[in-house]
Structures are given as structure tokens and as C-alpha cells.
Motif scaffolding. Structure first.
Motif, short mmCIF file in Angstrom:
data_model
loop_
_atom_site.label_atom_id
_atom_site.label_comp_id
_atom_site.label_asym_id
_atom_site.label_seq_id
_atom_site.Cartn_x
_atom_site.Cartn_y
_atom_site.Cartn_z
N THR A 23 82.53 16.68 36.13
CA THR A 23 81.45 17.55 35.67
C THR A 23 80.64 18.01 36.87
OG1 THR A 23 79.89 15.73 35.37
CG2 THR A 23 81.26 16.32 33.47
N ILE A 24 79.94 19.11 36.71
CA ILE A 24 79.04 19.60 37.75
C ILE A 24 77.83 20.21 37.07
CG2 ILE A 24 80.20 21.83 37.94
CD1 ILE A 24 79.45 21.76 40.97
N LYS A 25 76.67 19.99 37.66
CA LYS A 25 75.46 20.65 37.18
C LYS A 25 74.63 21.04 38.39
CE LYS A 25 73.05 16.28 36.27
NZ LYS A 25 72.40 15.47 35.24
N SER A 26 73.78 22.03 38.18
CA SER A 26 72.91 22.53 39.23
C SER A 26 71.47 22.16 38.88
CB SER A 26 73.05 24.05 39.35
OG SER A 26 72.18 24.55 40.33
N VAL A 27 70.80 21.45 39.82
CA VAL A 27 69.43 21.03 39.61
C VAL A 27 68.64 21.29 40.89
CG1 VAL A 27 67.89 19.10 39.09
CG2 VAL A 27 70.14 19.22 38.00
N ASP A 28 67.66 22.13 40.81
CA ASP A 28 66.76 22.42 41.94
C ASP A 28 67.51 22.73 43.24
OD1 ASP A 28 64.51 22.00 40.32
OD2 ASP A 28 64.50 19.85 40.75
N GLY A 29 68.51 23.59 43.15
CA GLY A 29 69.24 24.01 44.35
C GLY A 29 70.30 23.04 44.82
N GLU A 30 70.51 21.95 44.09
CA GLU A 30 71.56 20.99 44.42
C GLU A 30 72.62 21.00 43.34
OE1 GLU A 30 70.45 17.16 46.98
OE2 GLU A 30 69.68 17.10 44.95
N TYR A 31 73.84 20.73 43.74
CA TYR A 31 74.95 20.59 42.79
C TYR A 31 75.28 19.12 42.69
CZ TYR A 31 75.18 25.55 43.68
OH TYR A 31 74.87 26.87 43.80
N ILE A 32 75.39 18.64 41.46
CA ILE A 32 75.67 17.22 41.22
C ILE A 32 77.02 17.13 40.52
CG2 ILE A 32 74.85 15.09 40.16
CD1 ILE A 32 72.02 16.48 40.14
N VAL A 33 77.96 16.47 41.19
CA VAL A 33 79.32 16.29 40.68
C VAL A 33 79.48 14.84 40.26
CG1 VAL A 33 81.76 16.43 41.25
CG2 VAL A 33 80.17 18.06 42.25
N ASN A 34 80.11 14.63 39.10
CA ASN A 34 80.32 13.26 38.64
C ASN A 34 81.57 13.21 37.77
OD1 ASN A 34 79.80 10.55 38.37
ND2 ASN A 34 77.73 10.81 37.57
N PHE A 35 82.01 12.00 37.51
CA PHE A 35 83.16 11.79 36.64
C PHE A 35 82.73 12.08 35.20
CE2 PHE A 35 83.87 9.13 40.31
CZ PHE A 35 85.18 9.44 40.63
N LYS A 36 83.58 12.74 34.44
CA LYS A 36 83.29 13.04 33.05
C LYS A 36 83.08 11.72 32.30
CE LYS A 36 84.95 15.53 29.04
NZ LYS A 36 86.04 16.31 28.46
N GLY A 37 82.00 11.63 31.58
CA GLY A 37 81.70 10.43 30.82
C GLY A 37 80.97 9.36 31.60
N ALA A 38 80.68 9.61 32.87
CA ALA A 38 79.94 8.61 33.67
C ALA A 38 78.58 8.39 33.03
CB ALA A 38 79.79 9.08 35.11
N LYS A 39 78.21 7.15 32.87
CA LYS A 39 76.97 6.81 32.20
C LYS A 39 75.77 6.79 33.14
CE LYS A 39 79.25 4.17 28.56
NZ LYS A 39 80.62 4.45 28.86
N MET A 60 87.38 13.47 44.66
CA MET A 60 86.97 12.28 43.92
C MET A 60 87.93 12.01 42.76
SD MET A 60 82.84 12.93 43.83
CE MET A 60 82.49 11.70 42.57
N ALA A 61 88.31 13.07 42.05
CA ALA A 61 89.20 12.92 40.90
C ALA A 61 90.58 12.43 41.33
CB ALA A 61 89.33 14.27 40.17
N GLU A 62 91.04 12.90 42.48
CA GLU A 62 92.36 12.50 42.96
C GLU A 62 92.38 11.08 43.51
OE1 GLU A 62 93.28 15.63 45.71
OE2 GLU A 62 93.94 16.98 44.12
N ARG A 63 91.22 10.56 43.81
CA ARG A 63 91.13 9.21 44.40
C ARG A 63 90.41 8.26 43.45
NH1 ARG A 63 90.26 9.85 50.68
NH2 ARG A 63 91.42 11.75 51.01
N LYS A 64 90.91 8.18 42.24
CA LYS A 64 90.25 7.36 41.22
C LYS A 64 90.27 5.88 41.55
CE LYS A 64 90.79 10.44 37.33
NZ LYS A 64 91.42 10.66 36.06
N ALA A 65 91.35 5.40 42.10
CA ALA A 65 91.41 3.97 42.43
C ALA A 65 90.71 3.76 43.76
CB ALA A 65 92.86 3.51 42.54
#
Length: 101
Positions: A23-39, A60-65
Motif C-alpha cells: 500500500t502507499i499513501k501520501s501524508v504531508d508531502g511524504e509517501y508511506i509504503v507498507n505491506f497490505k494488511g500491516a497493523k 520490500m515485496a520481493e524480499r518478504k523473508a
């Protein structure tokens, strides 16, 4: 990475990263990337450049382990790795490096 383009919209970035379970979201000029479903945000990557955010999200997605170097224990995702590293630090004071394998 995401082709040879150098400019994307946030909507295009969302579509690209969603295909990789990110997932990705934009907050105050920053982009935040995270794993889908990350709590939590412990596994999140912060960037000011959208192209960097896309590339890192795919990486990050390709290097899950990942491997906790000090603990020598392989864990399934970054969120668990960060939680485990924090637990080790809080109980022993040892800073744990997290390394992609």
C-alpha cells in the motif's frame, strides 16, 4: 522496476504497488509504503520521492523473508521482525540488525 518512466501519480503508484501486495499513501508531502494488511507503521517506509517509494515498495515485496542477524531467526515479514527486534532491545539492550535474505 515499474518500467522506464520517471513520473507517476499517486493513483498510478497505488495500482503498481497493489499488484505487489503493498500500500502507499501520501501524508504531508511524504509517501508511506507498507505491506497490505500491516497493523502498525513499524514496517513502513517513508519517502519524499514517489519514484523512490514505488521502487522500495516493490523491493520490500520481493524480499518478504528477512533474517534477524543477532537472533539468527528467520521471520515471515518486516512487521514481525521489527516487533521481535524491539522486544530483544527492550529486554537486553542489544540493538538487533534486520537483514534481507
Amino acid at each position: 522496476m515499474a518500467g522506464t518512466r520517471t513520473n507517476y501519480t499517486i493513483h498510478q503508484a497505488r495500482a503498481i504497488l497493489a499488484k505487489h501486495g503493498m500500500t502507499i499513501k501520501s501524508v504531508d508531502g511524504e509517501y508511506i509504503v507498507n505491506f497490505k494488511g500491516a497493523k502498525t507503521e513499524t514496517s513502513a517506509y517513508y519517502a519524499t520521492n514517489l519514484l523512490d517509494a514505488i521502487g522500495t515498495g516493490i523491493d520490500m515485496a520481493e524480499r518478504k523473508a528477512i533474517k534477524l542477524v543477532v537472533a539468527g531467526e528467520v521471520v515471515p515479514d518486516m512487521e514481525i521482525a521489527c516487533a521481535h527486534a524491539a522486544e530483544i532491545f527492550m529486554t537486553t539492550g542489544v540493538v538487533v540488525a534486520i537483514e534481507y535474505v
